[in-house]
Write an enzyme that holds these catalytic residues in place. Structure first.
Site, PDB file in Angstrom:
ATOM      1  N   ARG A 126       4.601  10.074   4.333  1.00 26.22           N
ATOM      2  CA  ARG A 126       3.526   9.099   4.568  1.00 26.22           C
ATOM      3  C   ARG A 126       4.025   8.126   5.622  1.00 26.22           C
ATOM      4  O   ARG A 126       5.066   7.476   5.447  1.00 26.22           O
ATOM      5  CB  ARG A 126       3.157   8.374   3.274  1.00 26.22           C
ATOM      6  N   HIS A 182      -0.637   2.685  -6.236  1.00 23.82           N
ATOM      7  CA  HIS A 182       0.739   2.280  -5.973  1.00 23.82           C
ATOM      8  C   HIS A 182       1.301   1.704  -7.273  1.00 23.82           C
ATOM      9  O   HIS A 182       0.813   0.689  -7.777  1.00 23.82           O
ATOM     10  CB  HIS A 182       0.795   1.255  -4.845  1.00 23.82           C
ATOM     11  N   ASN A 213      -4.107   0.982   3.873  1.00 26.09           N
ATOM     12  CA  ASN A 213      -3.073   0.676   2.890  1.00 26.09           C
ATOM     13  C   ASN A 213      -3.425  -0.569   2.087  1.00 26.09           C
ATOM     14  O   ASN A 213      -3.805  -1.603   2.646  1.00 26.09           O
ATOM     15  CB  ASN A 213      -1.727   0.444   3.585  1.00 26.09           C
ATOM     16  N   GLU A 214      -3.327  -0.469   0.758  1.00 33.56           N
ATOM     17  CA  GLU A 214      -3.511  -1.612  -0.144  1.00 33.56           C
ATOM     18  C   GLU A 214      -4.616  -2.534   0.377  1.00 33.56           C
ATOM     19  O   GLU A 214      -4.371  -3.697   0.706  1.00 33.56           O
ATOM     20  CB  GLU A 214      -2.191  -2.355  -0.316  1.00 33.56           C
ATOM     21  N   GLU A 255       2.741   5.174  -3.674  1.00 30.71           N
ATOM     22  CA  GLU A 255       3.975   4.403  -3.548  1.00 30.71           C
ATOM     23  C   GLU A 255       4.484   4.110  -4.952  1.00 30.71           C
ATOM     24  O   GLU A 255       3.705   3.902  -5.879  1.00 30.71           O
ATOM     25  CB  GLU A 255       3.757   3.064  -2.835  1.00 30.71           C
ATOM     26  N   TRP A 259       8.408   4.986  -2.113  1.00 23.91           N
ATOM     27  CA  TRP A 259       8.619   3.963  -1.078  1.00 23.91           C
ATOM     28  C   TRP A 259      10.072   3.497  -1.181  1.00 23.91           C
ATOM     29  O   TRP A 259      10.513   3.082  -2.229  1.00 23.91           O
ATOM     30  CB  TRP A 259       7.667   2.785  -1.306  1.00 23.91           C
ATOM     31  N   TYR A 280       3.826  -0.166  -9.111  1.00 25.94           N
ATOM     32  CA  TYR A 280       4.929  -1.119  -9.132  1.00 25.94           C
ATOM     33  C   TYR A 280       4.907  -1.856 -10.468  1.00 25.94           C
ATOM     34  O   TYR A 280       4.779  -1.217 -11.514  1.00 25.94           O
ATOM     35  CB  TYR A 280       4.839  -2.045  -7.913  1.00 25.94           C
TER      36      TYR A 280
END
Length: 335
Positions: free
Chosen positions: A60, A210, A142-143, A239, A268, A212
């Site tokens: 990516r 993503h 992205n995000e 991610e 990531w 996290y």
């Protein structure tokens, strides 16, 4: 009576029954790594070769549309695609300028791009993408929003973006990131992804979360993945890492459940994170021979890339094509 071979109406990489499927008909499970080309362009050529050498099947790549950071030119995008293909990697291309759009207060990004502006960029470089449907996944933004944005923004703007991209002739698999800095803490994407998916006339849209610090417990991760699976929608962990700015992430469960259910993941990132996110570097200063603990874990640990990654079938097909001229033409679009 001669046999008639069934030819699919749409023969490129596609979404079928909630999973990514190659033109060969084989399922494709992403096992990949993020690379921050936008800020480290001089590292990219070597990084792509090194990432491929890990056994990863996908990369990516961070791009810019010129709103917040430098614009990645169409010529550069063509080079990135060609180099990814030469390395045997499927390329997921993303516009990073949208990160955290609409966030207010501490940590708010300055001049973040809108989803519409990211869409303008893709349409502006569409000639580099058309014809690359087997090799390139288009990650719109992205995000694409922070925590202070109405969920209607994420839904309506992505629906409009997909309609525009398809009208412009782009048939690539489209990847849509979740809101709330990609983590979908509000579960907007989980609840409303179907509305976005139905806006795609090709039904060729993939969703990316993503993972996290929101995903610090097995039950949270399991609930999110099961929620997508129950809807028959395709999901990838676009991610993730072992922690995020000091907050823990349950990466062991992410590895376990993505492998259990055939869901792609993209760690990531290869290298280059700032001091607060240094633990997310997989290599020390882009040196593939000097892995960090996170690099060792994602590459060599249980459920990691070495143990689970399979190359895209399209590269095996090309490798089996005898005439060198055919390979060159297919990969680089010239005779």
């Amino acid at each position: 009576m001669a046999a008639v071979l069934a030819v699919p109406a749409h023969a490129d990489m596609m979404i079928r029954d909630g999973q990514v499927v190659e033109s060969s008909g084989a399922p494709f499970v992403m096992r990949g790594i993020n690379h921050a080309h936008l800020w480290f362009p001089n590292r990219t050529e070597r990084a792509l070769k090194d990432i491929a050498a890990t056994g990863a099947n996908t990369v990516r790549i961070v791009l810019g549309n010129g709103v917040r950071w430098n614009r990645t030119s169409e010529r550069t995008v063509r080079q990135l695609i060609a180099r990814s293909k030469a390395a045997g990697l499927i390329a997921v291309l993303e516009v990073h300028d949208t990160t955290g759009y609409g966030q207010t207060g501490d940590g708010a990004p300055k001049d973040a791009a809108t989803i519409a502006q990211a869409t303008d960029y893709w349409i502006g470089i569409k000639d580099a993408l058309i014809g690359q449907e087997d090799y390139v996944i288009l990650n719109i933004a992205n995000e694409p929003s922070g925590n202070d944005v109405a969920e209607s923004y994420w839904v309506d703007e992505h629906r409009a973006a997909i309609v525009r991209l398809r009208a412009a002739g782009l048939k690539n698999v489209i990847m849509v990131d979740g809101p709330n800095w990609g983590q979908d803490g509000s579960q907007t994407m989980l609840r409303r992804a179907r509305e976005v998916f139905e806006a795609d006339p090709l039904k060729n849209t993939l969703f990316s979360v993503h993972m996290y610090q929101v995903y610090d417990r097995p039950d949270v991760i399991r609930g999110y993945i099961d929620g997508f699976r129950s809807q028959g929608l395709a999901l990838v962990v676009g991610e993730f890492g072992p922690d995020h700015e000091g907050d823990p992430v349950d990466e062991a469960t992410i590895f376990d459940l993505t492998n259990q259910h055939g869901i792609g993941y993209l760690g990531w990132s290869w290298s280059g994170n700032g001091p607060k996110a240094r633990n997310l570097d997989m290599t020390v200063k882009f040196n593939a021979r000097h892995l960090t603990p996170w690099g060792e874990r994602i590459l060599h640990g249980e459920g990691g890339i070495k143990a689970t990654s399979k190359p895209a079938a399209i590269f095996e097909q090309v490798a089996e094509t005898p005439p060198a001229r055919n390979i060159f033409s297919r990969w680089f679009g010239v005779d």
